[in-house]
Design a protein around this motif. Sequence first.
Motif, PDB file in Angstrom:
ATOM      1  N   ALA A 195     -30.384  -5.183 -13.062  1.00 16.72           N
ATOM      2  CA  ALA A 195     -30.255  -6.208 -14.087  1.00 16.72           C
ATOM      3  C   ALA A 195     -29.919  -5.516 -15.409  1.00 16.72           C
ATOM      4  CB  ALA A 195     -31.522  -7.042 -14.187  1.00 16.72           C
ATOM      5  N   ASP A 196     -28.747  -4.940 -15.402  1.00 17.57           N
ATOM      6  CA  ASP A 196     -28.154  -4.337 -16.590  1.00 17.57           C
ATOM      7  C   ASP A 196     -26.695  -4.096 -16.248  1.00 17.57           C
ATOM      8  OD1 ASP A 196     -28.976  -2.738 -19.319  1.00 17.57           O
ATOM      9  OD2 ASP A 196     -27.215  -1.904 -18.319  1.00 17.57           O
ATOM     10  N   SER A 197     -25.816  -4.500 -17.135  1.00 15.01           N
ATOM     11  CA  SER A 197     -24.390  -4.479 -16.789  1.00 15.01           C
ATOM     12  C   SER A 197     -23.863  -3.073 -16.521  1.00 15.01           C
ATOM     13  CB  SER A 197     -23.571  -5.144 -17.889  1.00 15.01           C
ATOM     14  OG  SER A 197     -23.777  -4.487 -19.114  1.00 15.01           O
ATOM     15  N   THR A 257     -23.764  -2.226  -9.000  1.00 11.91           N
ATOM     16  CA  THR A 257     -23.214  -3.283  -9.851  1.00 11.91           C
ATOM     17  C   THR A 257     -24.305  -3.995 -10.633  1.00 11.91           C
ATOM     18  OG1 THR A 257     -21.671  -5.149  -9.889  1.00 11.91           O
ATOM     19  CG2 THR A 257     -23.248  -5.105  -8.083  1.00 11.91           C
ATOM     20  N   GLY A 258     -23.927  -4.476 -11.793  1.00  8.02           N
ATOM     21  CA  GLY A 258     -24.853  -5.193 -12.659  1.00  8.02           C
ATOM     22  C   GLY A 258     -24.994  -6.637 -12.235  1.00  8.02           C
ATOM     23  N   VAL A 259     -26.201  -7.147 -12.361  1.00 11.00           N
ATOM     24  CA  VAL A 259     -26.493  -8.548 -12.045  1.00 11.00           C
ATOM     25  C   VAL A 259     -27.431  -9.069 -13.124  1.00 11.00           C
ATOM     26  CG1 VAL A 259     -26.223  -8.245  -9.542  1.00 11.00           C
ATOM     27  CG2 VAL A 259     -28.473  -7.928 -10.594  1.00 11.00           C
ATOM     28  N   GLY A 260     -27.843 -10.321 -13.006  1.00 11.04           N
ATOM     29  CA  GLY A 260     -28.795 -10.882 -13.954  1.00 11.04           C
ATOM     30  C   GLY A 260     -30.211 -10.826 -13.411  1.00 11.04           C
ATOM     31  N   SER A 261     -31.118 -11.434 -14.165  1.00 13.68           N
ATOM     32  CA  SER A 261     -32.533 -11.337 -13.823  1.00 13.68           C
ATOM     33  C   SER A 261     -32.894 -12.100 -12.546  1.00 13.68           C
ATOM     34  CB  SER A 261     -33.373 -11.870 -14.980  1.00 13.68           C
ATOM     35  OG  SER A 261     -33.171 -11.075 -16.118  1.00 13.68           O
ATOM     36  N   ILE A 315     -17.329  -1.698 -16.320  1.00 12.33           N
ATOM     37  CA  ILE A 315     -17.651  -3.092 -16.683  1.00 12.33           C
ATOM     38  C   ILE A 315     -16.873  -3.545 -17.921  1.00 12.33           C
ATOM     39  CG2 ILE A 315     -19.722  -2.296 -17.943  1.00 12.33           C
ATOM     40  CD1 ILE A 315     -19.432  -5.744 -16.356  1.00 12.33           C
ATOM     41  N   GLU A 316     -16.511  -2.603 -18.789  1.00 10.08           N
ATOM     42  CA  GLU A 316     -15.785  -2.995 -20.008  1.00 10.08           C
ATOM     43  C   GLU A 316     -14.341  -3.388 -19.707  1.00 10.08           C
ATOM     44  OE1 GLU A 316     -18.046  -3.481 -21.923  1.00 10.08           O
ATOM     45  OE2 GLU A 316     -19.487  -1.973 -21.298  1.00 10.08           O
ATOM     46  N   ARG A 354     -19.803  -0.634 -26.325  1.00  4.98           N
ATOM     47  CA  ARG A 354     -19.270  -1.935 -26.747  1.00  4.98           C
ATOM     48  C   ARG A 354     -19.138  -1.988 -28.261  1.00  4.98           C
ATOM     49  NH1 ARG A 354     -22.928  -4.734 -22.377  1.00  4.98           N
ATOM     50  NH2 ARG A 354     -21.418  -4.561 -20.686  1.00  4.98           N
ATOM     51  N   LYS A 361     -16.323  -5.035 -11.188  1.00 11.64           N
ATOM     52  CA  LYS A 361     -17.587  -5.219 -10.486  1.00 11.64           C
ATOM     53  C   LYS A 361     -18.270  -3.863 -10.320  1.00 11.64           C
ATOM     54  CE  LYS A 361     -19.309  -7.783  -6.577  1.00 11.64           C
ATOM     55  NZ  LYS A 361     -18.894  -9.037  -5.957  1.00 11.64           N
ATOM     56  N   ILE A 408     -35.818  -5.652 -21.051  1.00 13.95           N
ATOM     57  CA  ILE A 408     -35.230  -6.924 -21.512  1.00 13.95           C
ATOM     58  C   ILE A 408     -35.083  -7.885 -20.338  1.00 13.95           C
ATOM     59  CG2 ILE A 408     -33.188  -8.000 -22.548  1.00 13.95           C
ATOM     60  CD1 ILE A 408     -34.494  -6.124 -24.480  1.00 13.95           C
ATOM     61  N   THR A 409     -34.584  -7.345 -19.219  1.00 11.53           N
ATOM     62  CA  THR A 409     -34.225  -8.226 -18.102  1.00 11.53           C
ATOM     63  C   THR A 409     -35.364  -8.438 -17.103  1.00 11.53           C
ATOM     64  OG1 THR A 409     -33.312  -6.307 -16.926  1.00 11.53           O
ATOM     65  CG2 THR A 409     -31.774  -7.613 -18.219  1.00 11.53           C
TER      66      THR A 409
END
Lengths: 416, 154
Positions: free
Chosen positions: A122-124, A137-141, A219-220, A383, A224, A37-38
Amino acid sequence: MGMTLSQKILADKAGLREVTAGQLITAKLDLVLGNDITSPVAIGELEKAGKSGVFDKDKVALVMDHFVPNKDIKSAQQCKKCRDFACKENITHFYDVGQMGIEHALLPEKGLIAAGDLVIGADSHTCTYGALGAFATGVGSTDMAYGMATGTAWFKVPQAIKVALKGKKAEHICGKDVVLHLIGKIGVSGALYKSLEFTGDGCKNLNIDDRFTVCNMAIEAGAKNGIFEADDTTAEYLKGRTTRAGKVYKADFDADYESTINIDLASLKPTVAFPHLPENTRTIDEVGNVKIDQVVIGSCTNGHISDLRAAAEVLRGKKVARGVRAIIIPATNEIYLQAVKEGLIEIFINAGAVVSTPTCGPCLGGYMGILAEGERCVATTNRNFVGRMGHISSEIYLASPYVAASSAVLGKLGAI
Amino acid sequence: MTGKTHKYGDNVDTDVIIPARYLNSSDGRELALHCMEDIDVDFSSKVKNGDIMVAGENFGCGSSREHAPLSIKESGISCVIAKSFARIFFRNAINIGLPILECPQAAQDAESGDEISVNLEKGKIFNKRLNKEYSVPPYPVEIRAIIKRGGLLK
């Protein structure tokens, strides 16, 4: 003032003797992760920026796990983009159908994470690897793209909350109950921007799968990262999986924690998060009469072998209640094969459950178990947001594999 | 920048900002058609270029999908003002050049449909209905540099 465990890893990776909370640093990465996905977004960003090449072909992992085996043409196109990129860049750790598993179960299993590593993904749920004493830690693309190109990322050094665990949990209490209890206590933003550092004598009573589950859901609470100090349990898990020595960091004795939360593992009861936030927790004796339509046992949170064993213990010789669909998803092929060898899959099928190939699938409402209007699911996933697993009026109840398997047999939320 | 506000509550997660059923695409314009659809079904048809999104605590919690800030940006939203942001969303927004401001009081006071002006350089927010100005502390210099070039990879 001393540093927390997370701060010590960040300082080392930034080449600094010390760091303090709030400081912005640039640090060297041991691994950069992306999924189907990312990664396409990250690859697109690299192309747009005219950058080619990755900093180290052995330190990038691309895992096709969310919509794989592909659920539709668009998903297939996304995977193709990743596959072509992996081929062009000669990426060592590209995991496609046949080798793939759910990323956060797969990478530790393949020995790609060692204690003391600094990992972005790139996954939370990248925070899972804190179970091995790594800062993850999760980051974005875009961060992923930048990380792939340069081998670095910027970080704001986090404060930490100390979670002091003591005592021994009861037999049917899992890591899931520990982390749901914690999130229920501090809320979904209770650790926003902070580290959750798990310490205390109770840690030795949590097996590695419990620790993966606990760190996975950091993360929930908005954290971080979540992290356990590496110990004998960690070393035993890593043995034979990685040849890298890793580095065991310890928090300074005078480390500055924002607060301390004490949890007595012996006092925990099976815990369930009601819709639509992971903080809406109730213990099993408070759940009332909640009839259900589906059960999902799997995901990066609870698709490990311990989770399948727990589910099988409940389902052995029993039947899934009429009107309930039970879907069981081993997180990786290695876990799947182990479950076959132990006879767990036979137990599941005899009970009337289905067993899926590894995939994130229903956890994020992708496929393989989407809920209709008003339907209710007990899931071991992470989630329970509105519409997360399907229709916006459907409901997800987050629980441990024991509670999920029990609920499948009972036809309603509960524990046997 | 000046625009009409669209206001939401606390803990707006990335699953409602852009549901995973649309993540088989990474095309911003396509994602924008489904932005916020699970909590505000008409959002994509009513949002106008330059509008401002306002929310409560922990905006953008959940998944790391960059598709979330991207869908907001591509829908025409010029700035998101919230009481607080989830950290991955915060990074992603900065990294892709979507302006975001943390201002609890402005977020608290605003109502949907208010006209709000934002001056990013000066860190000022002005709510025309209330005739009230708010100050936002400036970002650290490193983050300002990313914002100035329009994103991390720019």
